[in-house]
Design a protein around this motif. Structure first.
Motif, PDB file in Angstrom:
ATOM      1  N   PRO A   7      57.560  -7.194  10.671  1.00  0.00           N
ATOM      2  CA  PRO A   7      56.303  -6.448  10.697  1.00  0.00           C
ATOM      3  C   PRO A   7      55.193  -7.214  11.407  1.00  0.00           C
ATOM      4  O   PRO A   7      55.222  -8.440  11.502  1.00  0.00           O
ATOM      5  CB  PRO A   7      55.960  -6.360   9.203  1.00  0.00           C
ATOM      6  CG  PRO A   7      56.457  -7.670   8.663  1.00  0.00           C
ATOM      7  CD  PRO A   7      57.658  -8.064   9.473  1.00  0.00           C
ATOM      8  N   LEU A  36      52.186  -2.192  12.241  1.00  0.00           N
ATOM      9  CA  LEU A  36      51.239  -1.754  11.204  1.00  0.00           C
ATOM     10  C   LEU A  36      50.279  -0.696  11.779  1.00  0.00           C
ATOM     11  O   LEU A  36      49.659  -0.921  12.818  1.00  0.00           O
ATOM     12  CB  LEU A  36      50.442  -2.960  10.702  1.00  0.00           C
ATOM     13  CG  LEU A  36      49.390  -2.669   9.633  1.00  0.00           C
ATOM     14  CD1 LEU A  36      50.053  -2.208   8.333  1.00  0.00           C
ATOM     15  CD2 LEU A  36      48.535  -3.901   9.372  1.00  0.00           C
ATOM     16  N   LYS A  41      41.875  -4.178  10.248  1.00  0.00           N
ATOM     17  CA  LYS A  41      41.549  -4.794  11.540  1.00  0.00           C
ATOM     18  C   LYS A  41      41.558  -3.706  12.599  1.00  0.00           C
ATOM     19  O   LYS A  41      42.524  -2.936  12.673  1.00  0.00           O
ATOM     20  CB  LYS A  41      42.650  -5.793  11.946  1.00  0.00           C
ATOM     21  CG  LYS A  41      42.663  -7.082  11.217  1.00  0.00           C
ATOM     22  CD  LYS A  41      43.535  -8.085  11.973  1.00  0.00           C
ATOM     23  CE  LYS A  41      44.805  -8.438  11.219  1.00  0.00           C
ATOM     24  NZ  LYS A  41      45.765  -9.217  11.962  1.00  0.00           N
ATOM     25  N   PHE A  71      54.399   1.751  10.482  1.00  0.00           N
ATOM     26  CA  PHE A  71      54.250   2.067   9.057  1.00  0.00           C
ATOM     27  C   PHE A  71      52.793   1.936   8.646  1.00  0.00           C
ATOM     28  O   PHE A  71      52.012   1.226   9.274  1.00  0.00           O
ATOM     29  CB  PHE A  71      55.124   1.139   8.192  1.00  0.00           C
ATOM     30  CG  PHE A  71      54.605  -0.274   8.064  1.00  0.00           C
ATOM     31  CD1 PHE A  71      54.718  -1.180   9.114  1.00  0.00           C
ATOM     32  CD2 PHE A  71      53.968  -0.704   6.896  1.00  0.00           C
ATOM     33  CE1 PHE A  71      54.232  -2.478   9.001  1.00  0.00           C
ATOM     34  CE2 PHE A  71      53.483  -2.001   6.769  1.00  0.00           C
ATOM     35  CZ  PHE A  71      53.618  -2.895   7.829  1.00  0.00           C
ATOM     36  N   GLY A  73      50.471   1.852   4.677  1.00  0.00           N
ATOM     37  CA  GLY A  73      50.738   1.583   3.265  1.00  0.00           C
ATOM     38  C   GLY A  73      51.392   0.230   3.102  1.00  0.00           C
ATOM     39  O   GLY A  73      51.266  -0.647   3.972  1.00  0.00           O
ATOM     40  N   LEU A  75      54.013  -2.742   2.979  1.00  0.00           N
ATOM     41  CA  LEU A  75      55.196  -3.184   3.715  1.00  0.00           C
ATOM     42  C   LEU A  75      56.444  -3.076   2.836  1.00  0.00           C
ATOM     43  O   LEU A  75      57.522  -2.694   3.295  1.00  0.00           O
ATOM     44  CB  LEU A  75      54.973  -4.636   4.175  1.00  0.00           C
ATOM     45  CG  LEU A  75      56.150  -5.336   4.824  1.00  0.00           C
ATOM     46  CD1 LEU A  75      56.615  -4.606   6.078  1.00  0.00           C
ATOM     47  CD2 LEU A  75      55.789  -6.783   5.144  1.00  0.00           C
ATOM     48  N   ARG A  89      59.165 -13.307   9.488  1.00  0.00           N
ATOM     49  CA  ARG A  89      57.833 -13.732   9.922  1.00  0.00           C
ATOM     50  C   ARG A  89      57.971 -15.019  10.739  1.00  0.00           C
ATOM     51  O   ARG A  89      58.893 -15.807  10.529  1.00  0.00           O
ATOM     52  CB  ARG A  89      56.917 -13.991   8.713  1.00  0.00           C
ATOM     53  CG  ARG A  89      56.610 -12.750   7.900  1.00  0.00           C
ATOM     54  CD  ARG A  89      55.691 -11.772   8.593  1.00  0.00           C
ATOM     55  NE  ARG A  89      54.313 -12.257   8.627  1.00  0.00           N
ATOM     56  CZ  ARG A  89      53.377 -11.653   9.364  1.00  0.00           C
ATOM     57  NH1 ARG A  89      53.632 -10.602  10.119  1.00  0.00           N
ATOM     58  NH2 ARG A  89      52.137 -12.131   9.356  1.00  0.00           N
ATOM     59  N   TYR A  99      48.429 -18.561   5.211  1.00  0.00           N
ATOM     60  CA  TYR A  99      48.315 -17.100   5.300  1.00  0.00           C
ATOM     61  C   TYR A  99      49.618 -16.440   4.836  1.00  0.00           C
ATOM     62  O   TYR A  99      49.625 -15.495   4.034  1.00  0.00           O
ATOM     63  CB  TYR A  99      47.996 -16.760   6.757  1.00  0.00           C
ATOM     64  CG  TYR A  99      48.010 -15.311   7.159  1.00  0.00           C
ATOM     65  CD1 TYR A  99      47.164 -14.385   6.570  1.00  0.00           C
ATOM     66  CD2 TYR A  99      48.853 -14.869   8.197  1.00  0.00           C
ATOM     67  CE1 TYR A  99      47.161 -13.051   6.991  1.00  0.00           C
ATOM     68  CE2 TYR A  99      48.849 -13.552   8.616  1.00  0.00           C
ATOM     69  CZ  TYR A  99      48.010 -12.646   8.010  1.00  0.00           C
ATOM     70  OH  TYR A  99      48.007 -11.335   8.428  1.00  0.00           O
ATOM     71  N   ILE A 103      50.696 -13.729   1.670  1.00  0.00           N
ATOM     72  CA  ILE A 103      51.414 -12.457   1.861  1.00  0.00           C
ATOM     73  C   ILE A 103      52.718 -12.481   1.061  1.00  0.00           C
ATOM     74  O   ILE A 103      53.084 -11.511   0.391  1.00  0.00           O
ATOM     75  CB  ILE A 103      51.739 -12.219   3.365  1.00  0.00           C
ATOM     76  CG1 ILE A 103      50.451 -12.092   4.190  1.00  0.00           C
ATOM     77  CG2 ILE A 103      52.596 -10.978   3.541  1.00  0.00           C
ATOM     78  CD1 ILE A 103      50.688 -11.792   5.659  1.00  0.00           C
ATOM     79  N   VAL A 106      52.288 -11.856  -2.711  1.00  0.00           N
ATOM     80  CA  VAL A 106      52.027 -10.452  -3.028  1.00  0.00           C
ATOM     81  C   VAL A 106      53.330  -9.655  -2.954  1.00  0.00           C
ATOM     82  O   VAL A 106      53.693  -8.918  -3.884  1.00  0.00           O
ATOM     83  CB  VAL A 106      50.970  -9.861  -2.053  1.00  0.00           C
ATOM     84  CG1 VAL A 106      50.776  -8.379  -2.295  1.00  0.00           C
ATOM     85  CG2 VAL A 106      49.655 -10.599  -2.173  1.00  0.00           C
TER      86      VAL A 106
HETATM   87  O1  PNS Z   1      50.620  -9.494  12.599  1.00  0.00           O
HETATM   88  P1  PNS Z   1      49.903  -9.618  11.289  1.00  0.00           P
HETATM   89  O2  PNS Z   1      48.545  -8.937  11.379  1.00  0.00           O
HETATM   90  O3  PNS Z   1      49.799 -11.031  10.824  1.00  0.00           O
HETATM   91  O4  PNS Z   1      50.781  -8.823  10.200  1.00  0.00           O
HETATM   92  C1  PNS Z   1      50.315  -8.663   8.877  1.00  0.00           C
HETATM   93  C2  PNS Z   1      51.200  -7.691   8.073  1.00  0.00           C
HETATM   94  C3  PNS Z   1      51.413  -6.394   8.848  1.00  0.00           C
HETATM   95  C4  PNS Z   1      52.546  -8.315   7.825  1.00  0.00           C
HETATM   96  C5  PNS Z   1      50.492  -7.436   6.706  1.00  0.00           C
HETATM   97  O5  PNS Z   1      49.147  -7.166   6.937  1.00  0.00           O
HETATM   98  C6  PNS Z   1      51.101  -6.288   5.930  1.00  0.00           C
HETATM   99  O6  PNS Z   1      52.220  -6.356   5.505  1.00  0.00           O
HETATM  100  N1  PNS Z   1      50.320  -5.189   5.761  1.00  0.00           N
HETATM  101  C7  PNS Z   1      50.760  -3.999   5.070  1.00  0.00           C
HETATM  102  C8  PNS Z   1      50.044  -3.845   3.730  1.00  0.00           C
HETATM  103  C9  PNS Z   1      50.747  -4.647   2.661  1.00  0.00           C
HETATM  104  O7  PNS Z   1      51.910  -4.490   2.385  1.00  0.00           O
HETATM  105  N2  PNS Z   1      49.993  -5.565   2.018  1.00  0.00           N
HETATM  106  C10 PNS Z   1      50.549  -6.424   0.998  1.00  0.00           C
HETATM  107  C11 PNS Z   1      51.006  -7.757   1.606  1.00  0.00           C
HETATM  108  S1  PNS Z   1      49.597  -8.688   2.181  1.00  0.00           S
END
Ligand code: PNS
Length: 164
Positions: A7, A36, A41, A71, A73, A75, A89, A99, A103, A106
């Protein structure tokens, strides 16, 4: 079947992203690059453009087990719908680690069946980001060293359009 999701915002997809995808692709039956959609952003490129750029790279590299989707909502919900057990990742620096740890925590709390797998970026790309490409391109610098070959002209033109 081992299914992974890669993602990201991919605004735009860079050589750094391609490097991670190429490292991961041989290890899974299927990898879905998941763009995403509704990020807080603001995105420069439209989803369709991002998908087309990624498609161009995937075809050029002959990555037959890679699909492209988008997608919104959570991930984890997207992974569950797809039956994916892995999230891919990339890690460039220690800043990324912090960072990514957030993630991961969560996502881990949401579903412990979905494992996040990290690939270290090629050191050549450890400084590279989509925002650097956007900045350089919009200021008229050559972005050839930073984005996949078949996408240079399109990206350069789009970024310059915006600067005018
Ligand atoms: O390329 P990025 O901006 O670092 O990717 C970030 C991403 C898309 C992996 C993250 O923002 C994401 O998973 N967003 C979806 C919402 C979500 O699931 N949030 C909970 C985990 S932070």
């Amino acid at each position: 079947m081992k299914i992974a999701v890669y993602p990201g915002s991919f605004d735009p997809f860079t050589l750094g992203h391609l490097d991670i995808l190429e490292q991961a692709a041989p290890l899974y039956d299927e990898i879905c690059v998941a763009i995403l959609k509704n990020s807080a952003k603001r995105s420069f490129f439209k989803i369709e453009e991002k998908a087309e750029i990624i498609r161009c790279c995937v075809e050029a590299k002959g990555l037959r087990n890679v699909t492209i989707s988008s997608f919104d909502g959570l991930l984890i919900d997207f992974c569950q719908k797809l039956g994916a057990g892995y999230i891919i990742r990339g890690l460039r620096t220690i800043t990324d680690f912090e960072y990514e740890q957030q993630i991961h925590s969560v996502n881990w709390n949401l579903d412990r069946q979905v494992h996040t797998v990290y690939f270290m970026s090629n050191p050549e790309y450890s400084f590279l980001s989509s925002s650097i490409v956007r900045e350089l391109g919009s200021l008229g610098a050559d972005i050839t060293p930073y984005v996949p070959a078949g996408t240079v002209d399109y990206l350069q033109r789009r970024l310059m359009e915006n600067a005018q």
